[in-house]
Every structure is written in C-alpha cells, then in structure tokens.
Enzyme design. Structure first.
Site, PDB file in Angstrom:
ATOM      1  NE  ARG A   1       6.014  -1.094  10.935  1.00 34.37           N
ATOM      2  CZ  ARG A   1       6.380  -1.394   9.818  1.00 34.37           C
ATOM      3  NH1 ARG A   1       6.248  -0.643   8.858  1.00 34.37           N
ATOM      4  NH2 ARG A   1       6.285  -2.725   9.429  1.00 34.37           N
TER       5      ARG A   1
ATOM      6  CE  LYS B   1      11.458  -0.951   4.478  1.00 29.84           C
ATOM      7  NZ  LYS B   1      11.735   0.531   4.885  1.00 29.84           N
TER       8      LYS B   1
ATOM      9  CE1 TYR C   1       5.254  14.662  23.915  1.00 28.10           C
ATOM     10  CE2 TYR C   1       3.606  14.595  25.637  1.00 28.10           C
ATOM     11  CZ  TYR C   1       3.966  14.538  24.228  1.00 28.10           C
ATOM     12  OH  TYR C   1       2.887  14.584  23.060  1.00 28.10           O
TER      13      TYR C   1
ATOM     14  CD  GLU D   1       8.382  17.307  23.817  1.00 27.11           C
ATOM     15  OE1 GLU D   1       8.567  17.058  24.960  1.00 27.11           O
ATOM     16  OE2 GLU D   1       7.321  17.877  23.407  1.00 27.11           O
TER      17      GLU D   1
ATOM     18  CB  THR E   1      13.429   1.423   7.973  1.00 27.33           C
ATOM     19  OG1 THR E   1      13.707   0.526   7.344  1.00 27.33           O
ATOM     20  CG2 THR E   1      12.428   2.568   7.228  1.00 27.33           C
TER      21      THR E   1
ATOM     22  CG  ASP F   1      16.683   5.371   2.055  1.00 23.55           C
ATOM     23  OD1 ASP F   1      16.642   4.340   2.780  1.00 23.55           O
ATOM     24  OD2 ASP F   1      15.305   5.795   1.719  1.00 23.55           O
TER      25      ASP F   1
HETATM   26  N1  DSN Z   1       7.037   0.587   1.983  1.00 21.73           N
HETATM   27  C1  DSN Z   1       8.563   0.180   1.958  1.00 21.73           C
HETATM   28  C2  DSN Z   1       8.849  -0.911   1.101  1.00 21.73           C
HETATM   29  O1  DSN Z   1       8.244  -1.935   1.087  1.00 21.73           O
HETATM   30  O2  DSN Z   1       9.976  -0.620   0.608  1.00 21.73           O
HETATM   31  C3  DSN Z   1       9.286   1.588   1.521  1.00 21.73           C
HETATM   32  O3  DSN Z   1       8.633   2.372   2.224  1.00 21.73           O
END
Ligand code: DSN
Length: 416
Positions: A227, A221, A46, A48, A218, A192
């Site tokens: 993730r 990707k 932990y 925080e 994120t 974003d």
């Molecule tokens: N699920 C993601 C996507 O496929 O673009 C976005 O959150």
C-alpha cells in the site's frame, strides 16, 4: 501472540481474504516477499530527506534501498524521474498540486460522477478546498470522455493543470488527446494511473509518457505491491516534486514500504507479470459478457481494462443492499456512482467490479465468467435464503480450488 486480541483479528482477516472473492477493482494480493519487507525493522528508521542527503545518520542501507527502488521505478515506467516516498495515492496527488500550483489556481479534472477521485477537487477534500477545480464529465450517449467538452472548458477556464485519471472508468485513457489540449493552453498534464499502472507496464494500455508531465500512481492495485504511492515525472520537474513530497507534505518516509515497493517493481518486470495483466483484461471481459448476456446494462457497454460498472438504476433493489448481500456470501464488490447519477453517493446506481484480485488467485475466463454468474444469481434471488446458501458454498469451493496465502496464518505462503 503477545496481544491475543489483535493476533486473533489479524488471523480472522487473513481467513476472510482466503475465503472470499475480491471483485473490488482497487484491491489485490501482494506477494509474500512484498509482505515480508513491510514486517521488518526498516520501519524503525528515520530518514527524512533523500538518498545521500538525509537529516539523520545511519542511513547507508536505507539509501541503497531507496536508490534501487527509484532506479527500478524509472526503468519500469520509462520515466526520467521517480519519487518513491508518497505514503499513498492521495499524498502523491497532493504533492503534485503543491509542486505545480498556488492556492486558488485552476485545475481541470474528471468529475467524481465520471470516474474521478476525491483528490480531483471534491469540496470535502483538501484539493477542492485549496484549489479551484473545474470538472469535465462524459458524453451522455457514449459515456466516454468527450474531448470537445474538455477542450472547450480548457479554453474557457485556462487551467494551469489538466488531470486525467480514473477510479471507475471502464475504458482506455487517450493521453495523446489530453496532451494536444494541454498544449493549446500551455497547461501541465498529470495522469493518475493508480488503477491501470500494471496494465500500462504490460502494454495492455497506452503509456502516459511522453505525453504527461507528471504521473501519479498507487502501488497496491493492478501493480500488486505494498500500500503506497509513487510519482513519476519529467526531469525538469524533479526538484519541485521532491521538495513538495518532503518537506512539503510528508516527514520521514516509510522505509519498510519503500523496500516493498522495490520488490514489487522487480516482480513487475517479469514476463509472468505481463501475462497476469493480459489475463486481468480477459477476465474483466469474460465477466462483462455474462452480465450483458443476463440483460444488465454496463456503463459504456463493456470494458477495455480491469473493471466494469453495472448500472442498476432501473432495479428496485439498492446498490447498498446488493453490496451487503454479496458480502455475506463472501463476494466483495463496491457500490459506485455512475455518470449522470440520480441517486446519492451513499446509495448510488452503480456496482463496480474488477478482476485483478481473482486473477491473482489464478482465475481464467471460465472462472471469472462463473463468478459473474454467481453475482447475477444472487441479485436475481436476493430474498431467497436457500439459493444464497448454495452460492456461498460455490464461493467456498472456488476459493479452495484457487487458494491464496496458504502456507501459514500470516500470509507468508502464496499460491501463485
Ligand atoms: N479507493 C480507491 C478506489 O477504490 O478506487 C481510490 O482511492
């Protein structure tokens, strides 16, 4: 092995990933180094707070790891400040809204039908429930963002924040133009970049800084890490952003994931990562060419990035049926809404395909084009069992020729 049921299901999922061709543009294969970080006892801790300002003791090594992750993120994205704690892209967006807005404040963002995301004010998402989102779409002729419409809405509604970002927009984002509009009304600008983070690092897409005040992404990707989420911002927003993440919306950070993010940032600094991103675009364009050659209509006519959006509104077949039939032969795509959608989000008029995962397997334009041909063949022969079986065999051959996670059953091996 202690829990046979889960063990066997994990093994099956790894096998599914090995034997399938992932064309879902938001999915990718993280490296074994990234995967290993997430399976460590760092998960037990932990912590925080932030490095050197924690609520619990025993954080000396966790502090060093988070410091390294922050420094690498700042360097990689040329950012003045980085917060590596968001658990996901949605959490990252939630934290930015909490930092910059009050409930009911107005935000201008792309609509879900123009490549937007749930967190851009969908009525069924916290963002649409708490804040007053106004949406912009795309131009009906070009299907690209229309800066006249965006400026008109910005002047009319005076949003405190303008959002640019996409999940299914196949063209480049013009951060400079968004900034010019934001400046005219004194709004914050957020990008974003979840889908295009890797492309930006490799200079295959323009950079959101210095135009944006804050950038969310994120890490799993095109960035090909664990993730998770990440917020980058100008220095003057650092304190607000950090407070919004913790204690604003999250408790203890996921230290095992932060370690994996640090490793992913290091991987993303390499020359091979840049080459990989360039290939992602070449492969998406190779797929686009095949669809156009076969008479399919692509939203905007093509792609500048890692994804294409096929318009099947004139077809008799449902997008859901196409997604399901492709799934059966080991090709994964997703049905998606298109601009000016006439069907429903559950059975929309678009199929979204992307090249990041197949490029991680080592595909070049030849294999990417061939994969598109297989998708086309299936769509044209959707009721022909014999042809579908033939395509399934071709998929298997391709996955065997370009393997992933091949050394052991838990993905510790990685072919590329
Ligand atoms: N699920 C993601 C996507 O496929 O673009 C976005 O959150």
């Amino acid at each position: 092995m202690e829990d046979k049921k889960i063990y066997n299901l994990i093994k099956k999922e790894i096998q599914r990933q090995r034997e399938g061709l992932v064309l879902i543009p938001s999915e990718n294969y993280a490296s074994p180094a990234v995967l290993r970080c997430m399976g460590t006892p760092l998960s037990n801790k932990y912590s925080e707070g932030y490095p050197h300002k924690r609520y619990y003791s025993g954080n000396e090594y966790i502090d060093e790891i988070e410091d390294i992750a922050i420094e690498r993120a700042k360097k990689l994205f040329k950012a003045e400040h980085a917060n590596v704690q968001p658990h996901s892209g949605s959490q990252a967006n939630a934290a930015v809204y909490l930092a910059l807005l009050k409930p009911k404040d107005t935000v201008l963002a792309p609509s879900l039908f123009a490549g937007g995301h749930l967190t851009y004010g969908s009525p069924i998402n916290f963002s649409g429930i708490i804040y007053n989102f106004i949406h912009y779409g795309v131009n009906p002729k070009t299907e690209r963002y229309d800066f006249d419409e965006i400026e008109e809405k910005a002047k009319k509604y005076k949003p405190k924040l303008i959002v640019t970002g996409t999940t299914s927009y196949p063209r480049a984002l013009n951060f400079k133009k968004f900034k010019e509009i934001a400046d005219k009304i004194g709004a914050y600008l957020m990008a974003d970049i979840a889908h295009i983070a890797g492309l930006i690092i490799a200079h295959c897409h323009s950079h959101p800084f210095p135009f944006c005040d804050v950038v969310t992404t994120t890490t799993h990707k095109t960035l090909r890490g664990p993730r998770g989420g990440l917020i980058l911002s100008k220095k003057d927003l650092a304190e607000k952003i950090d407070k919004a993440v913790f204690p604003g919306i999250q408790g203890g950070p996921l230290d095992h994931v932060i370690a994996a993010k640090a490793v992913c940032f290091k991987e993303a600094m390499s020359e091979s990562f840049k080459k990989y991103q360039k290939q992602i675009i070449l492969n998406a364009q190779a797929m686009a060419q095949e669809f156009v050659k076969a008479g399919f209509r692509l939203v905007t006519g093509g792609t500048d990035n890692h994804l294409i959006l096929i318009d099947i509104s004139s077809f008799k077949i449902d997008s859901k049926r196409i997604q399901d039939e492709l799934d059966k032969i080991g090709i994964y795509v997703n049905k998606n809404v298109i601009p000016f959608e006439k069907r429903t989000p559950f059975n929309p008029s678009g199929i979204r395909l992307g090249s990041p995962a197949i490029t991680s397997r080592g595909f070049k334009e030849k294999e990417a084009g061939y994969t598109a041909q297989l998708v086309i063949k299936l769509i044209k022969n959707i009721n022909n069992k014999k042809i579908k079986n033939q395509i399934k065999k071709e998929v298997k051959k391709l996955t065997q020729k370009f393997p992933i996670y091949e050394m052991d059953s838990f993905g510790s091996g990685f072919a590329r």
